[in-house]
Design a protein around this motif. Structure first.
Motif, PDB file in Angstrom:
ATOM      1  N   LYS A   7       0.821  -1.212   0.000  1.00 46.52           N
ATOM      2  CA  LYS A   7       0.000   0.000   0.000  1.00 46.52           C
ATOM      3  C   LYS A   7       0.855   1.262   0.000  1.00 46.52           C
ATOM      4  CE  LYS A   7      -3.890  -2.311   2.261  1.00 46.52           C
ATOM      5  NZ  LYS A   7      -4.822  -2.348   3.411  1.00 46.52           N
ATOM      6  N   LEU A   8       1.855   1.251  -0.881  1.00 45.12           N
ATOM      7  CA  LEU A   8       2.743   2.393  -1.049  1.00 45.12           C
ATOM      8  C   LEU A   8       2.451   3.072  -2.383  1.00 45.12           C
ATOM      9  CD1 LEU A   8       6.114   0.790   0.171  1.00 45.12           C
ATOM     10  CD2 LEU A   8       4.543   2.231   1.486  1.00 45.12           C
ATOM     11  N   ASP A   9       2.886   4.318  -2.496  1.00 49.27           N
ATOM     12  CA  ASP A   9       2.647   5.123  -3.697  1.00 49.27           C
ATOM     13  C   ASP A   9       3.492   4.610  -4.865  1.00 49.27           C
ATOM     14  OD1 ASP A   9       2.144   7.052  -5.569  1.00 49.27           O
ATOM     15  OD2 ASP A   9       3.145   8.679  -4.475  1.00 49.27           O
ATOM     16  N   ILE A  10       2.832   4.109  -5.912  1.00 50.01           N
ATOM     17  CA  ILE A  10       3.571   3.536  -7.041  1.00 50.01           C
ATOM     18  C   ILE A  10       4.162   4.610  -7.959  1.00 50.01           C
ATOM     19  CG2 ILE A  10       2.217   1.407  -7.038  1.00 50.01           C
ATOM     20  CD1 ILE A  10       0.744   2.517  -9.518  1.00 50.01           C
ATOM     21  N   SER A  11       3.742   5.876  -7.776  1.00 48.47           N
ATOM     22  CA  SER A  11       4.244   6.927  -8.663  1.00 48.47           C
ATOM     23  C   SER A  11       5.738   7.195  -8.461  1.00 48.47           C
ATOM     24  CB  SER A  11       3.461   8.232  -8.452  1.00 48.47           C
ATOM     25  OG  SER A  11       3.720   8.772  -7.168  1.00 48.47           O
ATOM     26  N   VAL A  12       6.287   6.735  -7.330  1.00 49.44           N
ATOM     27  CA  VAL A  12       7.724   6.965  -7.080  1.00 49.44           C
ATOM     28  C   VAL A  12       8.591   5.952  -7.837  1.00 49.44           C
ATOM     29  CG1 VAL A  12       7.224   7.911  -4.799  1.00 49.44           C
ATOM     30  CG2 VAL A  12       7.868   5.498  -5.002  1.00 49.44           C
ATOM     31  N   LEU A  13       7.983   4.910  -8.376  1.00 48.24           N
ATOM     32  CA  LEU A  13       8.733   3.855  -9.058  1.00 48.24           C
ATOM     33  C   LEU A  13       9.067   4.270 -10.486  1.00 48.24           C
ATOM     34  CD1 LEU A  13       6.675   0.734  -7.926  1.00 48.24           C
ATOM     35  CD2 LEU A  13       9.022   1.267  -7.244  1.00 48.24           C
ATOM     36  N   ILE A  14      10.365   4.256 -10.806  1.00 44.96           N
ATOM     37  CA  ILE A  14      10.812   4.603 -12.151  1.00 44.96           C
ATOM     38  C   ILE A  14      11.870   3.588 -12.583  1.00 44.96           C
ATOM     39  CG2 ILE A  14      11.933   6.328 -13.619  1.00 44.96           C
ATOM     40  CD1 ILE A  14      10.933   8.471 -11.720  1.00 44.96           C
ATOM     41  N   GLY A  15      11.654   2.989 -13.739  1.00 42.04           N
ATOM     42  CA  GLY A  15      12.655   2.082 -14.296  1.00 42.04           C
ATOM     43  C   GLY A  15      13.533   2.838 -15.280  1.00 42.04           C
ATOM     44  N   ILE A  16      14.814   2.484 -15.326  1.00 43.27           N
ATOM     45  CA  ILE A  16      15.714   3.098 -16.304  1.00 43.27           C
ATOM     46  C   ILE A  16      16.260   1.973 -17.173  1.00 43.27           C
ATOM     47  CG2 ILE A  16      17.590   3.122 -14.579  1.00 43.27           C
ATOM     48  CD1 ILE A  16      18.650   5.652 -16.079  1.00 43.27           C
ATOM     49  N   SER A  17      15.698   1.895 -18.374  1.00 43.39           N
ATOM     50  CA  SER A  17      16.004   0.802 -19.293  1.00 43.39           C
ATOM     51  C   SER A  17      17.161   1.204 -20.202  1.00 43.39           C
ATOM     52  CB  SER A  17      14.760   0.489 -20.135  1.00 43.39           C
ATOM     53  OG  SER A  17      15.035  -0.536 -21.071  1.00 43.39           O
ATOM     54  N   LYS A  18      18.133   0.324 -20.338  1.00 45.19           N
ATOM     55  CA  LYS A  18      19.328   0.629 -21.131  1.00 45.19           C
ATOM     56  C   LYS A  18      18.974   0.811 -22.600  1.00 45.19           C
ATOM     57  CE  LYS A  18      22.283  -1.987 -17.990  1.00 45.19           C
ATOM     58  NZ  LYS A  18      21.200  -2.386 -17.084  1.00 45.19           N
ATOM     59  N   GLY A  19      19.680   1.744 -23.257  1.00 49.06           N
ATOM     60  CA  GLY A  19      19.448   2.002 -24.666  1.00 49.06           C
ATOM     61  C   GLY A  19      20.256   1.072 -25.550  1.00 49.06           C
ATOM     62  N   GLU A  20      20.293   1.403 -26.809  1.00 49.01           N
ATOM     63  CA  GLU A  20      21.015   0.584 -27.788  1.00 49.01           C
ATOM     64  C   GLU A  20      22.504   0.546 -27.436  1.00 49.01           C
ATOM     65  OE1 GLU A  20      21.768   0.427 -32.627  1.00 49.01           O
ATOM     66  OE2 GLU A  20      20.458   1.951 -31.745  1.00 49.01           O
ATOM     67  N   ASN A  21      23.046  -0.672 -27.421  1.00 49.58           N
ATOM     68  CA  ASN A  21      24.465  -0.882 -27.074  1.00 49.58           C
ATOM     69  C   ASN A  21      24.802  -0.376 -25.674  1.00 49.58           C
ATOM     70  OD1 ASN A  21      25.032  -2.021 -29.632  1.00 49.58           O
ATOM     71  ND2 ASN A  21      25.292   0.047 -30.502  1.00 49.58           N
ATOM     72  N   ARG A  22      23.757  -0.242 -24.839  1.00 47.83           N
ATOM     73  CA  ARG A  22      23.934   0.199 -23.446  1.00 47.83           C
ATOM     74  C   ARG A  22      24.612   1.568 -23.343  1.00 47.83           C
ATOM     75  NH1 ARG A  22      23.617  -3.989 -19.514  1.00 47.83           N
ATOM     76  NH2 ARG A  22      23.005  -5.958 -20.442  1.00 47.83           N
ATOM     77  N   LYS A  23      24.455   2.402 -24.355  1.00 45.76           N
ATOM     78  CA  LYS A  23      25.120   3.697 -24.386  1.00 45.76           C
ATOM     79  C   LYS A  23      24.361   4.696 -23.526  1.00 45.76           C
ATOM     80  CE  LYS A  23      26.944   7.211 -27.520  1.00 45.76           C
ATOM     81  NZ  LYS A  23      27.089   7.645 -28.940  1.00 45.76           N
ATOM     82  N   THR A  24      25.109   5.392 -22.639  1.00 47.03           N
ATOM     83  CA  THR A  24      24.489   6.389 -21.766  1.00 47.03           C
ATOM     84  C   THR A  24      23.919   7.521 -22.607  1.00 47.03           C
ATOM     85  OG1 THR A  24      26.021   5.883 -19.978  1.00 47.03           O
ATOM     86  CG2 THR A  24      24.893   7.993 -19.871  1.00 47.03           C
ATOM     87  N   GLY A  25      22.686   7.917 -22.311  1.00 47.11           N
ATOM     88  CA  GLY A  25      22.010   8.970 -23.050  1.00 47.11           C
ATOM     89  C   GLY A  25      20.868   8.440 -23.896  1.00 47.11           C
ATOM     90  N   LEU A  26      20.861   7.126 -24.124  1.00 45.44           N
ATOM     91  CA  LEU A  26      19.812   6.520 -24.936  1.00 45.44           C
ATOM     92  C   LEU A  26      18.810   5.738 -24.093  1.00 45.44           C
ATOM     93  CD1 LEU A  26      21.978   5.223 -27.940  1.00 45.44           C
ATOM     94  CD2 LEU A  26      20.789   7.419 -27.708  1.00 45.44           C
ATOM     95  N   THR A  48      15.643   4.721 -21.615  1.00 40.71           N
ATOM     96  CA  THR A  48      14.205   5.020 -21.565  1.00 40.71           C
ATOM     97  C   THR A  48      13.733   4.931 -20.120  1.00 40.71           C
ATOM     98  OG1 THR A  48      13.855   4.091 -23.775  1.00 40.71           O
ATOM     99  CG2 THR A  48      11.922   4.327 -22.362  1.00 40.71           C
ATOM    100  N   LEU A  49      12.976   5.945 -19.691  1.00 43.46           N
ATOM    101  CA  LEU A  49      12.384   5.904 -18.351  1.00 43.46           C
ATOM    102  C   LEU A  49      11.018   5.234 -18.436  1.00 43.46           C
ATOM    103  CD1 LEU A  49      13.236   9.429 -16.863  1.00 43.46           C
ATOM    104  CD2 LEU A  49      14.597   7.326 -16.881  1.00 43.46           C
ATOM    105  N   VAL A  50      10.788   4.259 -17.548  1.00 43.32           N
ATOM    106  CA  VAL A  50       9.546   3.485 -17.522  1.00 43.32           C
ATOM    107  C   VAL A  50       8.851   3.739 -16.185  1.00 43.32           C
ATOM    108  CG1 VAL A  50       8.548   1.184 -17.725  1.00 43.32           C
ATOM    109  CG2 VAL A  50      10.646   1.732 -18.970  1.00 43.32           C
ATOM    110  N   PHE A  51       7.552   4.053 -16.222  1.00 46.80           N
ATOM    111  CA  PHE A  51       6.820   4.423 -15.012  1.00 46.80           C
ATOM    112  C   PHE A  51       5.819   3.341 -14.627  1.00 46.80           C
ATOM    113  CE2 PHE A  51       8.128   8.215 -17.274  1.00 46.80           C
ATOM    114  CZ  PHE A  51       8.765   8.943 -16.286  1.00 46.80           C
TER     115      PHE A  51
END
Length: 606
Positions: A484-503, A505-508
């Protein structure tokens, strides 16, 4: 706050004895821990009207209750206070980051003394210790100098006892090869004595002594030995000339300078050993409450010198708030030598040392502010994008979770914390993940989040960052819904192509659309930095698990060593290499390890 009637009764019943006291707020949190030679006098002083600074008055206004513990002496109170501050981390106590151990050099008390690099200063008399050094580079550079000039061995006893010809160091002239009799015991011990003189800062006296030996060797027509002494004099003279901050026959000296800007303090400690300035290190106070430079100096010295050897001379930019601080530390360390304390203003080489320490402290503090300003800018960008409302920029707290394993086995989870505009390593945690299908990261995320956030009174951050994509976020959402916690604080950070920083995707978890911030996004730079720190922490944890597993396996393979003895050995010596470098006498000194078993262990590891 305590009401007046209860307070008067409580203060009147306090004992006139040494001990520690804890101030506790209305939420049951310990907000301050202090030590006292006389508990009644010390605690009462806080509640005398108009006697406190505004900062102390703020703290006193939040005290709901007081607890105290009596100790046998003020020394015991100092040690207990130090341990409690590190474990509880009260809001109003001064705590300095960096619990790293400092390197020492030891010349052992063996029949043929050995030069050893170590990180633990042992009270028992098993050799002469020199240090601490500011970093391992300074210590290893000193070893190199000692080997080049005095040719002292640093091999372990097993190698020393079982050689038939000189090792590589002996062949290149960095060891006198006593193992194969290339130097007499008497001459070797003289070289050891000379090395000790050098480490004690007696370089000029040492040069004079070696010159006398060189002249005597010449008179005796022993020109080969005279040339050895000549080379030692030349090498020592070069070292002295190269060191611009040389002081003639100086004693071991620490220089402590404190600078501040606003409510932030930086302590810079420089170390002079054997007449050489070896470098420095900066520390920052963990909070800005109730402190001035004098109390910062007290807190720093109490924390630093309880774990590190006191120097002969201490040069300080400020006076101690408590003149007895060093005396108490000396008693706790059972240190008998006299310590000279010199406070600014001073002249000569010591002035140069203190000025350099002060300049370095100011630069370190400025760098700290630059980093904070950088974080503030990134926090503002992130909170604008995610529409997070904060009381202040420094109140943003991010907890990031990462999963790691060894080819599906020995799964571990890491949690790192970003708060107060920086990473807080004191709050990092690792979790053992069990009873899941090997390689199932989603199940691992479920388990670690439940372990973390099912605790009572747990502080929920504004962002719970998960290193992973939609699958990990759905697993996280399941746990938060159950708790029973607020799910809006949950954010996934999915790696981009070739795991390059800057690419990335944030998943909510709350239904918002996935978000790609782009290469130039400062908000993403902050999240990626926290994510990378979680990954680094996880990888280091796995390496430790792997190394520990190999160590247990290696030690358990030794005949006569079971699980219990294996655990005792690793706890005592710290690692497999620590056991391997120990002597038979060191191993047999452990309870439950006989002399014959110690020989077996020693031989098995060599």
């Amino acid at each position: 706050m305590l009401n007046n009637s209860n307070l008067r009764v409580f203060l009147s019943n306090l004992p006139d004895l040494p001990g520690i006291y804890k101030y506790i707020d209305s939420s049951g949190n310990v907000i301050y821990i202090g030590k006292a030679k006389n508990l009644k006098k010390r605690v009462s002083s806080y509640f005398i009207k108009n006697s406190n600074s505004p900062r102390i008055s703020v703290m006193v206004s939040k005290i709901a209750s007081v607890e105290f513990t009596i100790t046998n002496s003020e020394v015991d109170a100092l040690i207990l206070e130090n341990n409690l501050i590190k474990s509880i981390q009260p809001r109003y106590n001064i705590l300095f980051r960096d619990d790293k151990s400092y390197p020492y050099l030891k010349i052992s008390s063996h029949e043929w003394p050995r030069l050893i690099f170590c990180r633990v200063y042992k009270e028992k008399i098993d050799g002469q210790y020199f240090g601490p050094f500011p970093d391992s580079w300074a210590a290893r550079e000193t070893i190199r100098i000692l080997q080049n000039i005095f040719h002292i061995r640093n091999c372990n006893d097993f190698m020393f006892s079982n050689r038939s010809r000189p090792c590589l160091l002996g062949q290149i002239g960095r060891c006198s090869a006593p193992c194969v009799g290339l130097i007499s015991k008497n001459n070797y011990l003289k070289d050891v004595d000379d090395a000790i003189l050098f480490l004690k800062g007696k370089s000029n006296s040492l040069i004079k002594k070696i010159k006398e030996k060189m002249n005597q060797a010449s008179l005796d027509l022993n020109f080969e030995q005279a040339s050895v002494f000549r080379d030692q004099v030349v090498a020592l003279s070069k070292i002295l000339n190269k060191q611009t901050m040389e002081s003639v026959d100086t004693e071991d000296t620490d220089i402590i300078s404190i600078v501040s800007e606003g409510n932030k303090y930086c302590v810079n400690i420089s170390m002079v050993r054997y007449g050489k300035h070896l470098g420095d290190r900066s520390f920052f106070s963990e909070n800005e409450y109730l402190i001035n430079a004098e109390t910062v100096l007290d807190a720093f010295a109490s924390q630093f010198y309880l774990n590190n050897q006191l120097p002969n001379v201490l040069i300080c930019s400020h006076n101690f708030a408590d003149r007895n601080t060093i005396k108490i530390i000396k008693k706790s360390c059972k240190e008998r030598k006299k310590i000279k304390i010199i406070v600014s203003p001073i002249k000569g080489i010591r002035y140069s040392w203190l000025k350099q320490a002060t300049d370095n402290a100011m630069l370190a503090l400025q760098k700290k502010f630059d980093n904070i300003n950088l974080y503030i800018n990134r926090i503002n960008k992130l909170t604008d994008i995610l529409k997070i409302k904060l009381d202040s920029v420094s109140s943003l707290r991010i907890e990031c979770f990462d999963i790691s394993h060894l080819q599906g086995e020995a799964t571990r989870a890491s949690c790192v914390v970003f708060e107060n505009c920086g990473m807080n390593s004191a709050l990092y945690r690792r979790f053992i993940i069990d009873k899941i299908k090997p390689g199932d990261d989603c199940a691992a995320i479920e388990q670690v989040l439940y372990k973390r956030f099912s605790q009572k009174n747990i502080k929920i951050p504004q962002i719970v960052l998960i290193d992973g994509g939609r699958g990990q976020i759905e697993a996280s959402k399941k746990v938060f819904n159950h708790l029973k916690l607020d799910i809006s604080v949950l954010i996934g950070i999915s790696k981009g192509e070739n795991r390059k920083t800057g690419l990335e995707t944030l998943v909510f978890a709350d239904g918002r659309d996935d978000l790609i911030l782009g290469l130039e996004s400062e908000a993403l730079m902050l999240l990626a930095h926290v994510r990378d720190e979680a990954h680094r922490f996880a990888i280091n944890g796995m390496r430790n698990v792997s190394a520990k597993s190999r160590a247990y396996s290696k030690v358990m393979d030794i005949k006569g060593v079971g699980k219990k003895r294996c655990a005792i050995l690793l706890k005592h010596f710290g690692s497999l290499s620590g056991i391997a470098s120990a002597t038979i006498e060191d191993i047999s000194s452990i309870n439950g390890i006989s002399s014959s078993l110690a020989c077996t262990i020693y031989e098995s590891l060599h």
